[in-house]
Every structure is written in structure tokens, then in C-alpha cells.
Design a protein around this motif. Structure first.
Motif, PDB file in Angstrom:
ATOM      1  N   THR A   1      41.240  26.744  67.373  1.00 52.30           N
ATOM      2  CA  THR A   1      41.762  26.555  66.026  1.00 52.30           C
ATOM      3  C   THR A   1      42.060  27.928  65.449  1.00 52.30           C
ATOM      4  O   THR A   1      41.227  28.832  65.522  1.00 52.30           O
ATOM      5  N   MET A   2      43.240  28.075  64.898  1.00 52.56           N
ATOM      6  CA  MET A   2      43.645  29.311  64.257  1.00 52.56           C
ATOM      7  C   MET A   2      43.761  29.051  62.758  1.00 52.56           C
ATOM      8  O   MET A   2      44.270  28.012  62.349  1.00 52.56           O
ATOM      9  N   ALA A   3      43.281  29.990  61.970  1.00 50.77           N
ATOM     10  CA  ALA A   3      43.245  29.755  60.532  1.00 50.77           C
ATOM     11  C   ALA A   3      43.602  30.999  59.747  1.00 50.77           C
ATOM     12  O   ALA A   3      43.540  32.120  60.258  1.00 50.77           O
ATOM     13  N   TRP A   4      43.976  30.762  58.516  1.00 54.83           N
ATOM     14  CA  TRP A   4      44.161  31.828  57.539  1.00 54.83           C
ATOM     15  C   TRP A   4      43.135  31.623  56.428  1.00 54.83           C
ATOM     16  O   TRP A   4      42.967  30.504  55.919  1.00 54.83           O
ATOM     17  N   PHE A   5      42.503  32.726  56.075  1.00 55.00           N
ATOM     18  CA  PHE A   5      41.606  32.779  54.928  1.00 55.00           C
ATOM     19  C   PHE A   5      42.102  33.887  54.007  1.00 55.00           C
ATOM     20  O   PHE A   5      42.924  34.706  54.411  1.00 55.00           O
ATOM     21  N   ARG A   6      41.602  33.906  52.795  1.00 55.01           N
ATOM     22  CA  ARG A   6      41.954  34.989  51.885  1.00 55.01           C
ATOM     23  C   ARG A   6      40.757  35.356  51.028  1.00 55.01           C
ATOM     24  O   ARG A   6      39.862  34.534  50.798  1.00 55.01           O
TER      25      ARG A   6
ATOM     26  N   ILE B   1      45.517  25.556  61.907  1.00 52.75           N
ATOM     27  CA  ILE B   1      46.353  24.827  62.849  1.00 52.75           C
ATOM     28  C   ILE B   1      45.632  24.804  64.191  1.00 52.75           C
ATOM     29  O   ILE B   1      45.051  25.806  64.610  1.00 52.75           O
ATOM     30  N   THR B   2      45.650  23.657  64.847  1.00 56.54           N
ATOM     31  CA  THR B   2      45.022  23.560  66.162  1.00 56.54           C
ATOM     32  C   THR B   2      46.033  23.959  67.219  1.00 56.54           C
ATOM     33  O   THR B   2      47.216  23.591  67.152  1.00 56.54           O
ATOM     34  N   TRP B   3      45.548  24.718  68.192  1.00 56.01           N
ATOM     35  CA  TRP B   3      46.479  25.313  69.146  1.00 56.01           C
ATOM     36  C   TRP B   3      47.142  24.263  70.026  1.00 56.01           C
ATOM     37  O   TRP B   3      48.332  24.312  70.298  1.00 56.01           O
TER      38      TRP B   3
ATOM     39  N   ASP C   1      47.569  34.024  43.950  1.00 57.43           N
ATOM     40  CA  ASP C   1      47.596  34.130  45.415  1.00 57.43           C
ATOM     41  C   ASP C   1      47.303  35.546  45.890  1.00 57.43           C
ATOM     42  O   ASP C   1      47.174  35.784  47.098  1.00 57.43           O
ATOM     43  N   THR C   2      47.215  36.487  44.967  1.00 59.86           N
ATOM     44  CA  THR C   2      46.916  37.872  45.323  1.00 59.86           C
ATOM     45  C   THR C   2      45.556  37.971  45.999  1.00 59.86           C
ATOM     46  O   THR C   2      44.544  37.520  45.458  1.00 59.86           O
ATOM     47  N   ALA C   3      45.547  38.540  47.202  1.00 56.94           N
ATOM     48  CA  ALA C   3      44.316  38.633  47.995  1.00 56.94           C
ATOM     49  C   ALA C   3      44.618  39.369  49.291  1.00 56.94           C
ATOM     50  O   ALA C   3      45.787  39.602  49.624  1.00 56.94           O
ATOM     51  N   VAL C   4      43.559  39.695  50.002  1.00 59.47           N
ATOM     52  CA  VAL C   4      43.700  40.114  51.392  1.00 59.47           C
ATOM     53  C   VAL C   4      43.647  38.847  52.240  1.00 59.47           C
ATOM     54  O   VAL C   4      42.723  38.042  52.096  1.00 59.47           O
ATOM     55  N   TYR C   5      44.648  38.685  53.075  1.00 57.25           N
ATOM     56  CA  TYR C   5      44.741  37.501  53.927  1.00 57.25           C
ATOM     57  C   TYR C   5      44.280  37.838  55.341  1.00 57.25           C
ATOM     58  O   TYR C   5      44.744  38.830  55.928  1.00 57.25           O
ATOM     59  N   TYR C   6      43.383  37.008  55.865  1.00 57.44           N
ATOM     60  CA  TYR C   6      42.807  37.220  57.174  1.00 57.44           C
ATOM     61  C   TYR C   6      43.172  36.084  58.126  1.00 57.44           C
ATOM     62  O   TYR C   6      43.124  34.911  57.750  1.00 57.44           O
ATOM     63  N   CYS C   7      43.487  36.462  59.344  1.00 58.99           N
ATOM     64  CA  CYS C   7      43.660  35.509  60.423  1.00 58.99           C
ATOM     65  C   CYS C   7      42.326  35.375  61.153  1.00 58.99           C
ATOM     66  O   CYS C   7      41.613  36.377  61.320  1.00 58.99           O
ATOM     67  N   ALA C   8      42.005  34.160  61.589  1.00 56.33           N
ATOM     68  CA  ALA C   8      40.741  33.933  62.274  1.00 56.33           C
ATOM     69  C   ALA C   8      40.924  32.888  63.363  1.00 56.33           C
ATOM     70  O   ALA C   8      41.837  32.053  63.284  1.00 56.33           O
ATOM     71  N   SER C   9      40.051  32.929  64.357  1.00 56.24           N
ATOM     72  CA  SER C   9      40.120  31.936  65.420  1.00 56.24           C
ATOM     73  C   SER C   9      38.718  31.480  65.814  1.00 56.24           C
ATOM     74  O   SER C   9      37.746  32.201  65.628  1.00 56.24           O
ATOM     75  N   LYS C  10      38.655  30.281  66.343  1.00 56.09           N
ATOM     76  CA  LYS C  10      37.428  29.733  66.892  1.00 56.09           C
ATOM     77  C   LYS C  10      37.802  28.794  68.012  1.00 56.09           C
ATOM     78  O   LYS C  10      38.900  28.239  68.041  1.00 56.09           O
TER      79      LYS C  10
END
Length: 123
Positions: free
Chosen positions: A33-38, A51-53, A90-99
């Protein structure tokens, strides 16, 4: 070892658009699973979308539903976050993450993170 590299952040006016990219490497991402967090200043990191790969199942936070779209390009090992109708909040640092495995929205479930990319929306 998984490496995630985000790009595409920047400064945009209210109502504008940006597309973030997350280039993933280091292992096979099937069944991931790939995700965006902020994370905004002074606030906790929050879920934005995943989103699931394998099957491309998606989920969005209520705050971005209808404005943001997550997608992936398997051949390029890249996940995207298309952000439209941006707001100052929506102003933030956006991070990509995976599990690996089942999709969740909890930050603590994700074991690989990118360095983040800054998104600033001016009013």
C-alpha cells in the motif's frame, strides 16, 4: 531497503493545482500500500490518501475528497497525488509512505517514508 523520493511541491495560489510524485525503489511493491500523509506546522501528521499497488484501490481523507486524486504508474514505480482546488489549509509537508500488506490509514502502520515535499498555498 525501501527508498521513497517525493517531488513536485511548491508555492501555489488558492484554487491552484500541483502534482506530487513519489519514486519508489528498493524492493518489489506488489502487495504493498502506498500512501500520502501531510503535516502542517504544530499539527500531527495526518492521512491524505492511499492506493493499493496490486488492485489500485484508493481511499481519501474527507478533507481532500473530490479535490485530490492518487494514482500510480507500475512501470515507473511511481505514485502521484494530483491536487486541485488547493486551499490555504492544504499547506503542509507532504510525505509518501509505504507498507506491505493490508491498506490502513494509520501513520504507525507504515514502515517506509520519504523525506517530504513542502506545499504552500497562499490566500
Amino acid at each position: 531497503q525501501v527508498q521513497l523520493v517525493e517531488s513536485g511541491g511548491g508555492l501555489v495560489q488558492t484554487g491552484g493545482s500541483l502534482r506530487l510524485s513519489c519514486l519508489a525503489s528498493g524492493r518489489t511493491f506488489s502487495s504493498s500500500t502506498m500512501a500520502w500523509f501531510r503535516q502542517a506546522p504544530g499539527k500531527e501528521r495526518e492521512f491524505v490518501s492511499y492506493i493499493t499497488w496490486n488492485f489500485g484501490h484508493t481511499k481519501y481523507a474527507d478533507s481532500v475528497k473530490g479535490r485530490f486524486t492518487i494514482s500510480k504508474d507500475n512501470a515507473k514505480n511511481t505514485v502521484y497525488l494530483e491536487m486541485n482546488y488547493l486551499k490555504p489549509e492544504d499547506t503542509a509537508v507532504y510525505y509518501c509512505a509505504s507498507k506491505y500488506g493490508m491498506a490502513t490509514m494509520r501513520t504507525t502502520d507504515f514502515d517506509s517514508w520519504g523525506q517530504g515535499t513542502q506545499v504552500t498555498v497562499s490566500s
